[in-house]
Design a protein around this motif. Structure first.
Motif, mmCIF file in Angstrom:
data_model
loop_
_atom_site.group_PDB
_atom_site.id
_atom_site.type_symbol
_atom_site.label_atom_id
_atom_site.label_comp_id
_atom_site.label_asym_id
_atom_site.label_seq_id
_atom_site.Cartn_x
_atom_site.Cartn_y
_atom_site.Cartn_z
ATOM 1 N N LEU A 27 12.971 -67.963 23.561
ATOM 2 C CA LEU A 27 12.445 -66.616 23.794
ATOM 3 C C LEU A 27 13.492 -65.838 24.590
ATOM 4 C CD1 LEU A 27 8.857 -67.664 24.796
ATOM 5 C CD2 LEU A 27 9.331 -65.934 23.058
ATOM 6 N N HIS A 28 13.784 -64.619 24.162
ATOM 7 C CA HIS A 28 14.817 -63.831 24.842
ATOM 8 C C HIS A 28 14.164 -62.897 25.851
ATOM 9 C CE1 HIS A 28 17.783 -65.553 22.251
ATOM 10 N NE2 HIS A 28 16.955 -65.340 21.239
ATOM 11 N N LEU A 29 14.191 -63.331 27.102
ATOM 12 C CA LEU A 29 13.463 -62.593 28.125
ATOM 13 C C LEU A 29 14.358 -62.180 29.287
ATOM 14 C CD1 LEU A 29 10.291 -64.896 28.264
ATOM 15 C CD2 LEU A 29 10.600 -62.811 26.947
ATOM 16 N N SER A 30 15.675 -62.094 29.036
ATOM 17 C CA SER A 30 16.561 -61.833 30.176
ATOM 18 C C SER A 30 16.658 -60.349 30.550
ATOM 19 C CB SER A 30 17.948 -62.416 29.902
ATOM 20 O OG SER A 30 18.409 -61.916 28.693
ATOM 21 N N GLU A 31 16.323 -59.443 29.613
ATOM 22 C CA GLU A 31 16.316 -58.015 29.964
ATOM 23 C C GLU A 31 15.266 -57.774 31.043
ATOM 24 O OE1 GLU A 31 18.118 -55.642 28.454
ATOM 25 O OE2 GLU A 31 18.927 -56.811 26.781
ATOM 26 N N ARG A 32 15.450 -56.734 31.831
ATOM 27 C CA ARG A 32 14.415 -56.432 32.821
ATOM 28 C C ARG A 32 14.070 -54.952 32.742
ATOM 29 N NH1 ARG A 32 13.966 -56.358 38.664
ATOM 30 N NH2 ARG A 32 11.998 -57.352 39.173
ATOM 31 N N PRO A 33 12.930 -54.546 32.263
ATOM 32 C CA PRO A 33 11.902 -55.447 31.756
ATOM 33 C C PRO A 33 12.200 -55.960 30.349
ATOM 34 C CG PRO A 33 11.217 -53.168 31.432
ATOM 35 C CD PRO A 33 12.541 -53.115 32.142
ATOM 36 N N ALA A 34 11.731 -57.165 30.054
ATOM 37 C CA ALA A 34 11.780 -57.680 28.686
ATOM 38 C C ALA A 34 10.495 -57.205 28.002
ATOM 39 C CB ALA A 34 11.848 -59.196 28.693
ATOM 40 N N VAL A 35 10.663 -56.400 26.964
ATOM 41 C CA VAL A 35 9.482 -55.852 26.283
ATOM 42 C C VAL A 35 9.155 -56.715 25.066
ATOM 43 C CG1 VAL A 35 8.496 -53.832 25.154
ATOM 44 C CG2 VAL A 35 10.124 -53.533 27.035
ATOM 45 N N ILE A 36 7.917 -57.159 25.015
ATOM 46 C CA ILE A 36 7.491 -58.023 23.914
ATOM 47 C C ILE A 36 6.351 -57.335 23.171
ATOM 48 C CG2 ILE A 36 6.520 -60.275 23.305
ATOM 49 C CD1 ILE A 36 7.610 -61.251 26.036
ATOM 50 N N LEU A 37 6.563 -57.124 21.882
ATOM 51 C CA LEU A 37 5.490 -56.563 21.043
ATOM 52 C C LEU A 37 4.802 -57.720 20.337
ATOM 53 C CD1 LEU A 37 6.839 -53.526 18.962
ATOM 54 C CD2 LEU A 37 4.872 -53.574 20.486
ATOM 55 N N VAL A 38 3.476 -57.727 20.347
ATOM 56 C CA VAL A 38 2.744 -58.794 19.670
ATOM 57 C C VAL A 38 1.988 -58.182 18.487
ATOM 58 C CG1 VAL A 38 1.041 -60.631 19.944
ATOM 59 C CG2 VAL A 38 2.586 -60.066 21.832
ATOM 60 N N VAL A 39 2.288 -58.669 17.286
ATOM 61 C CA VAL A 39 1.714 -58.077 16.072
ATOM 62 C C VAL A 39 1.017 -59.150 15.236
ATOM 63 C CG1 VAL A 39 3.522 -56.289 16.028
ATOM 64 C CG2 VAL A 39 3.818 -58.352 14.645
ATOM 65 N N GLY A 40 0.156 -58.693 14.316
ATOM 66 C CA GLY A 40 -0.546 -59.622 13.427
ATOM 67 C C GLY A 40 -1.893 -59.035 13.054
ATOM 68 N N VAL A 41 -2.524 -59.591 12.011
ATOM 69 C CA VAL A 41 -3.803 -59.034 11.569
ATOM 70 C C VAL A 41 -4.934 -59.433 12.521
ATOM 71 C CG1 VAL A 41 -3.162 -58.926 9.121
ATOM 72 C CG2 VAL A 41 -4.318 -60.939 9.993
ATOM 73 N N ASN A 42 -6.001 -58.659 12.503
ATOM 74 C CA ASN A 42 -7.148 -58.938 13.377
ATOM 75 C C ASN A 42 -7.678 -60.350 13.167
ATOM 76 O OD1 ASN A 42 -7.216 -56.453 14.582
ATOM 77 N ND2 ASN A 42 -8.715 -55.581 13.157
ATOM 78 N N GLY A 43 -8.042 -60.982 14.247
ATOM 79 C CA GLY A 43 -8.699 -62.280 14.163
ATOM 80 C C GLY A 43 -7.772 -63.480 14.241
ATOM 81 N N VAL A 44 -6.467 -63.256 14.182
ATOM 82 C CA VAL A 44 -5.539 -64.396 14.193
ATOM 83 C C VAL A 44 -5.389 -65.015 15.590
ATOM 84 C CG1 VAL A 44 -4.189 -63.767 12.153
ATOM 85 C CG2 VAL A 44 -3.532 -62.855 14.394
ATOM 86 N N GLY A 45 -5.752 -64.237 16.614
ATOM 87 C CA GLY A 45 -5.645 -64.766 17.980
ATOM 88 C C GLY A 45 -4.617 -64.033 18.823
ATOM 89 N N LYS A 46 -4.370 -62.781 18.465
ATOM 90 C CA LYS A 46 -3.343 -61.990 19.173
ATOM 91 C C LYS A 46 -3.687 -61.787 20.655
ATOM 92 C CE LYS A 46 -3.031 -58.682 16.489
ATOM 93 N NZ LYS A 46 -3.644 -57.421 16.423
ATOM 94 N N THR A 47 -4.875 -61.272 20.904
ATOM 95 C CA THR A 47 -5.256 -60.946 22.285
ATOM 96 C C THR A 47 -5.315 -62.222 23.138
ATOM 97 O OG1 THR A 47 -6.558 -59.194 21.314
ATOM 98 C CG2 THR A 47 -6.910 -59.625 23.636
ATOM 99 N N THR A 48 -5.916 -63.253 22.568
ATOM 100 C CA THR A 48 -5.999 -64.536 23.276
ATOM 101 C C THR A 48 -4.597 -65.047 23.607
ATOM 102 O OG1 THR A 48 -7.938 -64.973 21.909
ATOM 103 C CG2 THR A 48 -7.039 -66.841 23.104
ATOM 104 N N THR A 49 -3.699 -64.942 22.637
ATOM 105 C CA THR A 49 -2.320 -65.395 22.839
ATOM 106 C C THR A 49 -1.651 -64.620 23.979
ATOM 107 O OG1 THR A 49 -2.048 -66.081 20.546
ATOM 108 C CG2 THR A 49 -0.026 -65.547 21.740
ATOM 109 N N ILE A 50 -1.889 -63.308 24.027
ATOM 110 C CA ILE A 50 -1.268 -62.503 25.085
ATOM 111 C C ILE A 50 -1.766 -62.973 26.456
ATOM 112 C CG2 ILE A 50 -1.091 -60.169 26.083
ATOM 113 C CD1 ILE A 50 -1.111 -59.118 23.177
ATOM 114 N N GLY A 51 -3.072 -63.231 26.548
ATOM 115 C CA GLY A 51 -3.634 -63.731 27.805
ATOM 116 C C GLY A 51 -3.005 -65.055 28.214
#
Ligand code: GDP
Length: 291
Positions: free
Chosen positions: A85-109
């Motif tokens: 995972l490339h997280l060295s930028e500050r801030p490191a901006v991560i967009l989380v995408v995918g269709v509803n129901g796949v577990g996006k929100t849970t994954t972000i948590g």
């Protein structure tokens, strides 16, 4: 992770607890096990070809040696993709995408919680502004993970403006990471891709996007791949998150999804709890899959 009982390794259990010497039936059973575990026809065929050649070359006669070769072949294929995972930028901006129901929100948590262990200061952005429930669900996860959240001021606010505010706050207040939730209404595919494009452009006015993570539900197996295509084509995806591997008998999907999309799996979800997310380790995974 190693203590879990993996339903997807069941497919191989019969094979490896049967006769000790390799017969024609062993090859048939292996093919059936690979298909059952959702490796997909192409990967199944190429693994079988590789194993047949290896077994012949090394004059292998015992199933237990074939099993080791299978494990190695799977690990080697999984390791061909870089899960960093490339997280060295500050801030490191991560967009989380995918269709509803796949577990996006849970994954972000789960991901936010996982990152707090590294002493990171994190903000999440609720840019799925269309569904009030989605915003509330993310707020609940943010609270559980102990991270901050930027929410829309009203329902239906432009997702790009929420994303902008999230990154603005991250920059101005010294956050390490901003994770942005996005909408997943696939019935308006064109609209959704345009919306994601706008979110991205608006973010990039302030900071580069470090990662675009596409979340896929492993239980949908090969069918889930069709959904992934539009995102891969239009959203600049940098890596995959596979969710629901805990209940899946389709662990082979892990291998075919990397091969078909050309993208690395960066995170794996194995349950609904806040601790049920890990990085992806080919060695561990091959071991769990084949036993
Ligand atoms: P979203 O619509 O993509 O944001 O999906 P949600 O985060 O709301 O998740 C949809 C459902 O999948 C919820 O019931 C979650 O608890 C469940 N879920 C998410 N990730 C996992 C996982 O790794 N394992 C299991 N078993 N369930 C999961």
């Amino acid at each position: 992770m190693a203590e879990r009982s993996w339903s997807f390794s069941k497919a191989f259990r019969t094979l490896f607890t049967g006769p000790e010497l390799i017969t024609d039936e062993t090859w048939d059973d292996l093919e059936a096990a690979l298909i059952t575990a959702d490796f997909g026809p192409d990967v199944t065929e190429s693994i079988l070809d590789q194993l047949r050649a290896d077994v012949e070359r090394h004059r292998v006669t015992e199933v237990k040696d074939m099993r080791r070769m299978l494990r190695d072949a799977i690990e080697e294929r999984l390791a061909a993709y870089d899960p960093t995972l490339h997280l060295s930028e500050r801030p490191a901006v991560i967009l989380v995408v995918g269709v509803n129901g796949v577990g996006k929100t849970t994954t972000i948590g789960k991901f936010a919680k996982y990152l707090t262990a590294f002493e990171k200061k994190i903000v999440v952005g609720a840019a799925d502004t269309f569904r009030a429930a989605a915003v509330e669900q993310l707020a609940t996860w943010a609270e559980r993970a102990g991270v901050d959240i930027v929410k829309p001021q009203q329902q239906g606010q432009d997702p790009a403006s929420v994303a902008f505010q999230t990154v603005e706050q991250a920059k101005n207040e010294g956050y390490d990471i901003a994770i942005i939730d996005t909408a997943g209404r696939l019935q308006t595919k064109g609209g959704l891709m345009d919306e994601l494009g706008k979110v991205r452009r608006v973010i990039e006015k302030q900071a580069p996007v470090a990662e675009v993570l596409l979340v896929l539900d492993a239980t949908t197996g090969q069918n889930g791949l069709a959904q992934a295509e539009a995102f891969i084509e239009h959203a600049g995806v940098t890596g995959l998150v596979l969710t629901k591997l805990d209940g899946s008998a389709k662990g082979g999907f892990v291998l075919s999804v990397q091969q078909k999309t050309g993208l690395p799996i960066k995170l794996v979800g194995q349950g609904e709890g806040i601790g049920d997310l890990t990085g992806f380790t080919p060695h561990v995974f091959a071991q769990q899959l084949v036993g």
